[in-house]
Every structure is written in C-alpha cells, then in structure tokens.
Design a protein around this motif. Structure first.
Motif, short mmCIF file in Angstrom:
data_model
loop_
_atom_site.label_atom_id
_atom_site.label_comp_id
_atom_site.label_asym_id
_atom_site.label_seq_id
_atom_site.Cartn_x
_atom_site.Cartn_y
_atom_site.Cartn_z
N LYS A 3 50.02 63.71 47.97
CA LYS A 3 50.89 62.62 48.41
C LYS A 3 50.10 61.59 49.21
O LYS A 3 50.59 60.51 49.48
CB LYS A 3 52.06 63.16 49.22
CG LYS A 3 51.75 63.57 50.64
CD LYS A 3 53.03 63.99 51.36
CE LYS A 3 52.87 63.92 52.85
NZ LYS A 3 54.13 63.95 53.56
N SER A 5 47.23 58.79 49.85
CA SER A 5 46.48 57.82 49.05
C SER A 5 44.99 58.08 49.19
O SER A 5 44.52 58.61 50.19
CB SER A 5 46.81 56.39 49.49
OG SER A 5 46.18 56.10 50.73
N ASN A 6 44.24 57.70 48.15
CA ASN A 6 42.78 57.83 48.20
C ASN A 6 42.20 57.04 49.36
O ASN A 6 41.24 57.47 49.99
CB ASN A 6 42.15 57.38 46.88
CG ASN A 6 42.35 58.40 45.78
OD1 ASN A 6 42.57 59.58 46.05
ND2 ASN A 6 42.29 57.95 44.54
N GLU A 7 42.77 55.87 49.64
CA GLU A 7 42.28 55.05 50.75
C GLU A 7 42.32 55.82 52.06
O GLU A 7 41.37 55.81 52.84
CB GLU A 7 43.10 53.76 50.86
CG GLU A 7 42.66 52.86 52.00
CD GLU A 7 43.48 51.59 52.10
OE1 GLU A 7 43.05 50.71 52.87
OE2 GLU A 7 44.52 51.47 51.44
N ASP A 22 50.31 58.89 55.06
CA ASP A 22 50.27 59.00 53.60
C ASP A 22 49.54 57.81 52.97
O ASP A 22 48.79 57.96 52.03
CB ASP A 22 51.67 59.01 52.99
CG ASP A 22 52.47 60.23 53.33
OD1 ASP A 22 51.88 61.26 53.68
OD2 ASP A 22 53.71 60.15 53.25
N LYS A 23 49.87 56.62 53.48
CA LYS A 23 49.33 55.42 52.84
C LYS A 23 49.29 54.24 53.80
O LYS A 23 49.99 54.21 54.80
CB LYS A 23 50.13 55.05 51.60
CG LYS A 23 51.55 54.60 51.88
CD LYS A 23 52.26 54.24 50.59
CE LYS A 23 53.69 53.81 50.88
NZ LYS A 23 54.39 53.37 49.69
#
Length: 143
Positions: A3, A5-7, A22-23
């Motif tokens: 869940k 983010s790659n960032e 999460d993001k």
C-alpha cells in the motif's frame, strides 16, 4: 502489492511495520502533504485499546516526523534526519480504524544541519494533532 508508494519506500529509511505514510499527496518547495490510510490491521491496535482502538499519539507524531523526513529528502543533500526537539504538541481528536490521516508539514527554517518544521494532521478536514519539531541531518542513511 504494497500500500506504500515507491516514492515513500525509496525516500526515507523507515519501513513497514514502522511506516506511517502511504503516499505523498503534494509537494512544494517548503511544504509537503502526505497521507496514511489507517486500516485497523496495524499491530498497535491489538493493545491500544482492545474494544476501542485509537492510534497512539506518539505514532501520530511519528507520521508527522516521517512526512518531515520526506520533505528533508527533497530539499537536503542526503543523510539521516533524526528528531532533536519536539514542542507545542496538541492532540485535538482521535484517529481510528478506517480514517484517512492527512499530514501537512512546513519547513520553517534551516540552520546548519537543523530543520525546523511544523505540522498539522487531519482526519476528514479536522485537525487531530498540531506539532512543532526540529530534525538534525546526520550521517548517511547507508552507514
């Protein structure tokens, strides 16, 4: 599928289960907005508090700190940000399973290796926590 983010996973050293962002929702030069979907499956709910699950205040702070680390990663030269000072923490409401926790962090000033920040965390547009904190940029995250 994660869940997170790659960032987020690539920008800060914290990893699940101790990751509370999460993001990245938006980013400006000195501001960042992030979010964390509270599912209710997080381990801390097993003991805080059975039958009345509430996200611990120290983890609300940690979510803000991690959001600040994401901001530092975008304006700094690398290294590990560690919390050096916390002040004026105000808890105004609870965060419960199912809530979308939204963090807004602003970089107020950078002096040498010290990053002075302030944050507000919200659920459904209502402030649940406000805090000021300072992080020191130390060493390398790969050390």
């Amino acid at each position: 599928m994660s869940k997170f983010s790659n960032e987020v996973l690539e920008s800060i050293p914290q990893k699940p289960p101790f990751l509370f962002v999460d993001k990245v929702v938006s980013r400006e030069e000195k501001k960042i907005s992030t979010s964390f979907q509270v599912t209710g499956q997080e381990d801390f709910f097993k003991g805080h508090f059975p039958g009345n699950p509430i996200m611990p205040g120290v983890l609300l702070q940690e979510a803000a700190f991690q959001s600040g680390a994401l901001l530092m990663a975008s304006v700094g030269n690398g290294g590990l940000g560690v919390v050096a000072k916390v002040s004026n923490a105000k808890f105004k409401n609870f965060v419960k399973p199912g809530d979308l926790l939204e963090m807004d962090v602003e970089l107020v000033e950078v002096v040498s290796n010290a990053y002075y920040m302030k944050a507000k965390s919200k659920v459904a547009g209502k402030v649940v926590m406000a805090i000021e904190f300072t992080c020191a940029l130390v060493g390398d995250t790969n050390a």
